[in-house]
Design an enzyme around this catalytic site. Structure first.
Site, PDB file in Angstrom:
ATOM      1  N   ARG A 181       0.852  -1.198   0.000  1.00 27.93           N
ATOM      2  CA  ARG A 181       0.000   0.000   0.000  1.00 27.93           C
ATOM      3  C   ARG A 181       0.884   1.242   0.000  1.00 27.93           C
ATOM      4  O   ARG A 181       1.058   1.925   1.018  1.00 27.93           O
ATOM      5  CB  ARG A 181      -0.954  -0.034   1.187  1.00 27.93           C
ATOM      6  CG  ARG A 181      -2.126  -0.969   0.927  1.00 27.93           C
ATOM      7  CD  ARG A 181      -3.227  -0.836   1.937  1.00 27.93           C
ATOM      8  NE  ARG A 181      -4.507  -1.243   1.381  1.00 27.93           N
ATOM      9  CZ  ARG A 181      -5.628  -1.279   2.073  1.00 27.93           C
ATOM     10  NH1 ARG A 181      -5.648  -0.913   3.336  1.00 27.93           N
ATOM     11  NH2 ARG A 181      -6.753  -1.653   1.499  1.00 27.93           N
ATOM     12  N   GLN A 235      -1.275   2.761  -5.681  1.00 30.23           N
ATOM     13  CA  GLN A 235      -2.686   3.091  -5.447  1.00 30.23           C
ATOM     14  C   GLN A 235      -3.591   2.707  -6.613  1.00 30.23           C
ATOM     15  O   GLN A 235      -4.725   2.263  -6.413  1.00 30.23           O
ATOM     16  CB  GLN A 235      -2.832   4.581  -5.141  1.00 30.23           C
ATOM     17  CG  GLN A 235      -2.426   4.948  -3.729  1.00 30.23           C
ATOM     18  CD  GLN A 235      -2.627   6.423  -3.447  1.00 30.23           C
ATOM     19  OE1 GLN A 235      -2.815   7.227  -4.367  1.00 30.23           O
ATOM     20  NE2 GLN A 235      -2.579   6.792  -2.180  1.00 30.23           N
ATOM     21  N   ASP A 245      -4.658  -0.963  -6.289  1.00 29.01           N
ATOM     22  CA  ASP A 245      -5.099  -1.369  -4.965  1.00 29.01           C
ATOM     23  C   ASP A 245      -6.528  -1.925  -5.011  1.00 29.01           C
ATOM     24  O   ASP A 245      -7.506  -1.211  -4.800  1.00 29.01           O
ATOM     25  CB  ASP A 245      -5.005  -0.184  -4.006  1.00 29.01           C
ATOM     26  CG  ASP A 245      -5.293  -0.554  -2.562  1.00 29.01           C
ATOM     27  OD1 ASP A 245      -5.657  -1.720  -2.304  1.00 29.01           O
ATOM     28  OD2 ASP A 245      -5.155   0.319  -1.689  1.00 29.01           O
ATOM     29  N   SER A 278      -8.752  -1.540  -1.757  1.00 25.20           N
ATOM     30  CA  SER A 278      -9.417  -0.249  -1.557  1.00 25.20           C
ATOM     31  C   SER A 278     -10.596  -0.075  -2.501  1.00 25.20           C
ATOM     32  O   SER A 278     -11.670   0.379  -2.093  1.00 25.20           O
ATOM     33  CB  SER A 278      -8.417   0.901  -1.739  1.00 25.20           C
ATOM     34  OG  SER A 278      -7.460   0.899  -0.697  1.00 25.20           O
ATOM     35  N   TYR A 319      -3.028  -0.746   7.776  1.00 17.72           N
ATOM     36  CA  TYR A 319      -3.814  -1.816   8.374  1.00 17.72           C
ATOM     37  C   TYR A 319      -3.836  -1.680   9.892  1.00 17.72           C
ATOM     38  O   TYR A 319      -2.976  -1.034  10.502  1.00 17.72           O
ATOM     39  CB  TYR A 319      -3.228  -3.183   8.023  1.00 17.72           C
ATOM     40  CG  TYR A 319      -3.279  -3.524   6.564  1.00 17.72           C
ATOM     41  CD1 TYR A 319      -4.460  -3.954   5.972  1.00 17.72           C
ATOM     42  CD2 TYR A 319      -2.142  -3.427   5.761  1.00 17.72           C
ATOM     43  CE1 TYR A 319      -4.504  -4.286   4.627  1.00 17.72           C
ATOM     44  CE2 TYR A 319      -2.179  -3.756   4.411  1.00 17.72           C
ATOM     45  CZ  TYR A 319      -3.366  -4.189   3.856  1.00 17.72           C
ATOM     46  OH  TYR A 319      -3.405  -4.510   2.530  1.00 17.72           O
TER      47      TYR A 319
END
Length: 378
Positions: free
Chosen positions: A120, A125, A128, A131, A226
């Site tokens: 991450r 991004q 990801d 997400s 996390y």
């Protein structure tokens, strides 16, 4: 290089690439094929793929011919018997939980990329998948709760009397939790939020929710966004603080997970017994054990008038946009492992490629997964 798009099994309505995304990949001289009806549940028909010159084939033919296989969920044993030696498989395989499966795949000389293991970082991004799918799950969780809840979400003042707004408690303020906050607030609910990371307090409050503070949380600043395992002392404090909020809540949405570990139990049996009949709980961590006593993955349980929904795959209930976002993540990842000649080019010096690769060359190459496999057979 042939990239094959598999139809998801077990009722998942998503597809790894929609027709326009498959077309974008084919435009880079990559040969793409799709299993018949793979996109049907995501409103992408076989005709839509064929219209952009992506052939539709049987599952057997696709497995036998593809160099790279796209499948959100793990392949079956039957599938593994059909695929090419040294094929590349890309999806979301939860290898920290499915490490025995990863060992089997390594023995079959598969190269496995699990996109839920992508680091991450800012650079990652656009790839990801956690997400992009969690955002949808958080949104869907509130809408599902609203349909199951026997009362209004917003406050209403009518000639027949006033209706108080629903009280929503959200456990975990990650991507899913933050979207759940925003959605519940849009529907007019009063929202409280608990998270072990004090750093998220500002985001929670900016969305109009109250943040429940518990002192003594373990530092999660180096955990890549996390949550981390907490001390028993902190867990006790958290339980005591949550108990009052649980008792007055109409809706609870739980999202707390720790990579590679069983989800923390946040709502005990005693807490459940204090909730009002008609209350609803959506447990998004159900696939890793759940945050709620009595929650079962892919099941809805009734307990003393409280509805408990265990569902870690809510994104699949909004298949078109979930597929669109997931497909964009996949396309961005494929750019990293595809050379200028449209062939496979694996650069293990790249932290994203290395971090998401689980098996390669007949071995488990991901350090954390290898450690788990070793400990299982020690």
């Amino acid at each position: 290089m042939i990239v094959g798009i598999l139809k998801e099994q077990h009722g998942d309505k998503r597809v790894s690439l929609l027709p326009e995304q498959a077309q974008a990949l084919a435009a880079k001289k990559v040969q793409v094929m799709v299993e018949s009806n793979a996109g049907a549940a995501a409103f992408a028909s076989d005709d839509a793929y064929r219209a952009v010159h992506i052939p539709t084939v049987s599952r057997k033919e696709l497995l036998q011919q593809s160099d790279v296989l796209l499948s959100i969920h793990p392949l079956s044993t039957t599938d593994l018997e059909l695929i090419k030696p040294h094929a590349v498989v890309i999806g979301v395989f939860q290898p920290l939980f499915n490490h025995a499966l990863m060992k089997e795949w390594a023995q079959r000389s598969l190269t496995t990329f699990s996109l839920d293991m992508i680091p991450r970082t800012t650079r990652a991004q656009s790839m990801d998948v956690l997400s992009s799918q969690a955002n949808i799950a958080g949104y869907r969780s509130v809408l599902l709760a609203a349909t199951l809840f026997p009362r209004y979400f917003p406050m209403f003042m009518t000639a027949a009397g006033s209706i108080a707004p629903a009280k929503v408690l959200i456990l975990g303020a990650g991507v899913a939790g933050l979207q759940a906050i925003a959605t519940a607030r849009r529907l007019g609910a009063v929202v409280e939020v608990s998270d072990t990371r004090p750093a998220v307090k500002e985001e929670v409050m900016s969305l109009g929710a109250k943040f429940i503070e518990v002192d003594g949380a373990a530092d999660a600043s180096k955990a890549g966004g996390y949550a981390v395992e907490q001390t028993e002392e902190y867990k006790q404090k958290q339980q005591e603080r949550l108990a009052a909020s649980v008792a007055k809540s109409d809706i609870i949405i739980t999202t707390a997970q720790i990579p590679g570990k069983k989800a923390p139990l946040l709502i005990s049996e005693a807490m459940l017994d204090t909730m009002k009949p008609g209350s609803v709980i959506i447990d998004l961590a159900a696939s890793t054990g759940g945050n709620v006593f009595a929650a079962r993955n892919n099941e809805t349980v009734q307990r003393n008038g409280v509805t408990i929904v265990g569902n870690s795959n809510l994104a699949a209930d909004m298949p078109f946009d979930a597929s669109k976002l997931y497909g964009k993540n996949v396309l961005n990842f494929l750019q990293l492992i595809t050379g200028a000649d449209a062939g496979l080019q694996l650069n293990f010096d790249d932290d994203i490629v290395k971090g998401s690769c689980i098996t390669h060359g007949g071995n488990i190459v991901h350090e954390r997964v290898e450690q788990l496999v070793g400990s299982s057979y020690a």
